[in-house]
Design a protein around this motif. Structure first.
Motif, PDB file in Angstrom:
ATOM      1  N   ALA A  19       0.846  -1.197   0.000  1.00 41.02           N
ATOM      2  CA  ALA A  19       0.000   0.000   0.000  1.00 41.02           C
ATOM      3  C   ALA A  19       0.880   1.246   0.000  1.00 41.02           C
ATOM      4  O   ALA A  19       0.583   2.239  -0.681  1.00 41.02           O
ATOM      5  CB  ALA A  19      -0.901  -0.012   1.229  1.00 41.02           C
ATOM      6  N   ASP A  20       1.976   1.182   0.738  1.00 42.66           N
ATOM      7  CA  ASP A  20       2.902   2.317   0.817  1.00 42.66           C
ATOM      8  C   ASP A  20       3.450   2.656  -0.575  1.00 42.66           C
ATOM      9  O   ASP A  20       3.482   3.819  -0.972  1.00 42.66           O
ATOM     10  CB  ASP A  20       4.038   1.935   1.788  1.00 42.66           C
ATOM     11  CG  ASP A  20       5.148   2.950   1.808  1.00 42.66           C
ATOM     12  OD1 ASP A  20       5.141   3.779   2.720  1.00 42.66           O
ATOM     13  OD2 ASP A  20       6.020   2.920   0.911  1.00 42.66           O
ATOM     14  N   ALA A  22       2.082   2.049  -3.438  1.00 43.36           N
ATOM     15  CA  ALA A  22       1.009   2.549  -4.297  1.00 43.36           C
ATOM     16  C   ALA A  22       0.629   3.985  -3.952  1.00 43.36           C
ATOM     17  O   ALA A  22       0.125   4.721  -4.797  1.00 43.36           O
ATOM     18  CB  ALA A  22      -0.207   1.641  -4.178  1.00 43.36           C
ATOM     19  N   ARG A  23       0.891   4.398  -2.713  1.00 41.94           N
ATOM     20  CA  ARG A  23       0.440   5.736  -2.288  1.00 41.94           C
ATOM     21  C   ARG A  23       1.551   6.776  -2.236  1.00 41.94           C
ATOM     22  O   ARG A  23       1.484   7.721  -1.458  1.00 41.94           O
ATOM     23  CB  ARG A  23      -0.230   5.622  -0.920  1.00 41.94           C
ATOM     24  CG  ARG A  23      -1.542   4.882  -1.011  1.00 41.94           C
ATOM     25  CD  ARG A  23      -2.168   4.678   0.328  1.00 41.94           C
ATOM     26  NE  ARG A  23      -3.350   3.843   0.194  1.00 41.94           N
ATOM     27  CZ  ARG A  23      -3.861   3.115   1.168  1.00 41.94           C
ATOM     28  NH1 ARG A  23      -3.300   3.132   2.361  1.00 41.94           N
ATOM     29  NH2 ARG A  23      -4.931   2.387   0.972  1.00 41.94           N
ATOM     30  N   GLY A  24       2.612   6.578  -2.969  1.00 41.84           N
ATOM     31  CA  GLY A  24       3.662   7.599  -3.031  1.00 41.84           C
ATOM     32  C   GLY A  24       5.034   7.068  -2.671  1.00 41.84           C
ATOM     33  O   GLY A  24       6.050   7.678  -3.008  1.00 41.84           O
ATOM     34  N   THR A 190       2.344  10.239   4.957  1.00 41.24           N
ATOM     35  CA  THR A 190       1.523   9.226   5.632  1.00 41.24           C
ATOM     36  C   THR A 190       0.712   8.486   4.578  1.00 41.24           C
ATOM     37  O   THR A 190       0.365   9.049   3.531  1.00 41.24           O
ATOM     38  CB  THR A 190       0.510   9.846   6.627  1.00 41.24           C
ATOM     39  OG1 THR A 190      -0.289  10.780   5.917  1.00 41.24           O
ATOM     40  CG2 THR A 190       1.176  10.524   7.792  1.00 41.24           C
ATOM     41  N   THR A 191       0.424   7.242   4.872  1.00 41.57           N
ATOM     42  CA  THR A 191      -0.419   6.489   3.938  1.00 41.57           C
ATOM     43  C   THR A 191      -1.748   6.114   4.583  1.00 41.57           C
ATOM     44  O   THR A 191      -2.660   5.656   3.906  1.00 41.57           O
ATOM     45  CB  THR A 191       0.286   5.196   3.463  1.00 41.57           C
ATOM     46  OG1 THR A 191       0.667   4.447   4.603  1.00 41.57           O
ATOM     47  CG2 THR A 191       1.503   5.519   2.633  1.00 41.57           C
ATOM     48  N   CYS A 192      -1.846   6.284   5.907  1.00 44.71           N
ATOM     49  CA  CYS A 192      -3.115   6.044   6.601  1.00 44.71           C
ATOM     50  C   CYS A 192      -3.055   6.787   7.942  1.00 44.71           C
ATOM     51  O   CYS A 192      -1.963   7.155   8.389  1.00 44.71           O
ATOM     52  CB  CYS A 192      -3.341   4.546   6.813  1.00 44.71           C
ATOM     53  SG  CYS A 192      -2.251   3.821   8.025  1.00 44.71           S
TER      54      CYS A 192
END
Ligand code: SAM
Length: 209
Positions: A19-20, A22-24, A190-192
């Motif tokens: 996820a990290d 995918a989010r930047g 941050t991713t979440c």
């Protein structure tokens, strides 16, 4: 010591890292490794999330990882990557070889038991004129967040995070080891909502005189 034992963290991290990326996170890793060439050593490579981003001018990568689950995953990632990579079981305080053109520390100086020892070892194995690339989450400049980070480090954070600390001043440690900061940026990432405590990041390049 050549291995660590954080099996639960290792499994959770390998999942969260997707996820990290995918989010930047992928862009940060591209920037981290951009322009590298020659022989490179990466410490605490995890399951190998950086391998896909090494430039083709890197002729050899030696990747060191102490956690058996991540090490095994990194071996597979190394086979898939378009890269001459060897994954070695070991820790940052005792690195294999010497004379590397560059060293890479990516989200690992938060987790080593002794930053000064790990950075002294990186200084030893990187050749004079070489460089250290770093991408790390660090101590907040905001005092309120820094206070929360210190409290977490004294209590639960290292236990749930596989030895991770959120309040380390890693740029100061890099300089203390003898490296000279050359390109350096600080930013929040941050991713979440749960990872606010590790939002302050640094990314850059330090020269090994
Ligand atoms: C948060 S993960 C980061 C993994 C990977 N470098 C990345 O960029 O996603 C922290 C890594 O540091 C490794 N590590 C922990 N203690 C270490 C030590 N003493 N020496 C080398 N690596 C260590 C862990 O096994 C894990 O792979």
């Amino acid at each position: 010591m050549t291995s660590t034992h954080h099996p639960v963290f290792a499994r959770v991290y390998a999942r969260l890292a997707k996820a990290d990326l995918a989010r930047g996170g992928a862009e940060h890793r591209v920037e981290l490794l951009e322009g590298l060439a020659g022989r490179v050593i990466e410490v605490g490579c995890g399951h190998g999330p950086n391998f896909a981003f090494y430039p083709s001018a890197v002729s050899e990568l030696v990747a060191v990882e102490p956690e058996p689950y991540l090490w095994a995953k990194a071996m597979k990632a190394a086979e898939r990557a378009p890269l001459n990579a060897t994954v070695v079981e070991g820790t940052a305080d005792r690195l294999p070889g010497a004379g590397y053109d560059a060293g890479v520390a990516s989200l690992v100086l938060c987790s080593v038991p002794d930053q000064d020892e790990a950075l002294a070892e990186l200084f030893r194995v990187i050749k004079p004129g070489g460089e250290l690339r770093y991408y790390e989450h660090v101590r907040a400049t905001d005092e309120r967040l820094a206070r929360i980070q210190r409290t977490l480090d004294r209590t639960i954070w290292p236990f749930v995070g596989g030895g991770c600390h959120c309040s380390r001043d890693t740029a100061a440690a890099i300089e203390r080891a003898g490296f000279v900061l050359d390109r350096h940026q600080s930013f929040m990432f941050t991713t979440c909502p749960l990872d606010r405590m590790v939002a302050p990041h640094i990314l850059g390049r330090a020269l090994r005189p």
